[in-house]
Design a protein around this motif. Structure first.
Motif, mmCIF file in Angstrom:
data_model
loop_
_atom_site.group_PDB
_atom_site.id
_atom_site.type_symbol
_atom_site.label_atom_id
_atom_site.label_comp_id
_atom_site.label_asym_id
_atom_site.label_seq_id
_atom_site.Cartn_x
_atom_site.Cartn_y
_atom_site.Cartn_z
ATOM 1 N N ARG A 16 0.845 -1.201 0.000
ATOM 2 C CA ARG A 16 0.000 0.000 0.000
ATOM 3 C C ARG A 16 0.878 1.248 0.000
ATOM 4 O O ARG A 16 2.028 1.214 0.430
ATOM 5 N N ARG A 18 0.774 5.628 0.866
ATOM 6 C CA ARG A 18 0.104 6.845 1.317
ATOM 7 C C ARG A 18 0.891 8.008 0.768
ATOM 8 O O ARG A 18 2.098 8.128 1.035
ATOM 9 N N TRP A 62 8.569 4.099 5.966
ATOM 10 C CA TRP A 62 7.562 3.100 6.293
ATOM 11 C C TRP A 62 6.679 3.616 7.417
ATOM 12 O O TRP A 62 7.175 4.169 8.396
ATOM 13 N N THR A 67 3.133 -0.707 4.154
ATOM 14 C CA THR A 67 2.639 0.605 3.732
ATOM 15 C C THR A 67 3.791 1.592 3.629
ATOM 16 O O THR A 67 4.503 1.841 4.611
ATOM 17 N N GLU A 140 -3.198 6.251 -4.844
ATOM 18 C CA GLU A 140 -2.928 4.921 -5.375
ATOM 19 C C GLU A 140 -3.657 4.672 -6.690
ATOM 20 O O GLU A 140 -3.108 4.072 -7.613
#
Length: 250
Positions: A16, A18, A62, A67, A140
């Motif tokens: 993932r 962000r 991280w 993520t 994303e």
């Protein structure tokens, strides 16, 4: 989750992202002048260069397992001329690329054409991340959309962005950060046909295709056999995919 490779390239497994917008470095008048001088010399040597909008990586860390937090800043290609200026403080570039496998476990690797900024270089299909338009967001969904667009434009494979899986990230010091997506496998014959159609369409429009050719490699050893320069992220990505394919028995 991460490993440092002999080339200084780091490879991360990531699930993932962000993304948060930041600001590009503020330059002194002296740095701006030095940057512009380097850029103008580079364009004179390679007219294929253009000063279009791109995204630099202003921060990377991280947040939790799987993520990756990315702080990005809108710049233009001219910004990366600061790499040639002592104390320039250029941001790492941010790019997307795609592993397009065949159904027998090989990977598409492409050679850039003479009309590009890096003629003859072997790399995965992909390109620099571009900032969002007015009212848009860089998230994303936008990144997988840009990866899907690059795959369609360069290789002729049209795939819905949600069919691309974020698979890895690479980092090469302060030079570049790459986000690698995995596409569904296709037969070699279909991939060759789609690529040939892209080449024919570009040439019929009077343009040189971005990619001169594609090949299919199963291992880092086969990749090393390709004559010419290689983008730094290709070998570790091909190695990771080949190891995963071996575990699956492909």
């Amino acid at each position: 989750m991460t490993g440092t490779l002999p080339s200084g390239m780091e490879l991360f497994g990531v699930q993932r992202l962000r993304l948060v917008e930041g600001e590009a470095p503020v330059l002194s008048a002296e740095l701006e002048a030095a940057r512009d001088q380097v850029w103008e010399m580079a364009v004179a040597a390679n007219p294929a260069l253009f000063d279009g909008p791109v995204v630099g990586c202003a921060g990377l860390r991280w947040e939790e397992p799987g993520t990756l937090f990315v702080r990005w800043a809108a710049v233009t290609y001219r910004h990366y001329a600061l790499r040639q200026v002592p104390g320039g403080g250029a941001l790492p570039s941010l790019f997307v690329n795609v592993i397009q496998p065949t159904d027998d476990g090989r990977v598409v690797v492409a050679r850039m054409s003479a009309a590009t900024a890096v003629p003859g270089r072997w790399q995965l299909p992909g390109g620099s991340v571009e900032p969002p338009g007015v009212g848009g967001a860089l998230d994303e969904e936008a990144l997988s959309g840009q990866a899907a667009r690059e795959l369609a434009e360069e290789v002729g494979v049209e795939v819905e962005p949600d069919k691309l899986r974020l698979w890895a990230a690479t980092r090469r010091g302060n030079l570049s950060v790459g986000l690698t997506y995995l596409a569904p496998p296709l037969p070699e014959a279909e991939l060759r046909g789609r690529f040939a159609a892209v080449v024919a369409a570009e040439r019929s429009a009077g343009r040189e295709p971005e990619l001169a050719e594609i090949v299919f490699v199963r291992s880092p050893h086969e990749l090393a056999g390709l004559a010419g320069p290689h983008a730094g992220h290709v070998e570790p990505v091909v190695r990771r995919y080949a190891e995963a394919a071996l575990r699956r028995g492909v």
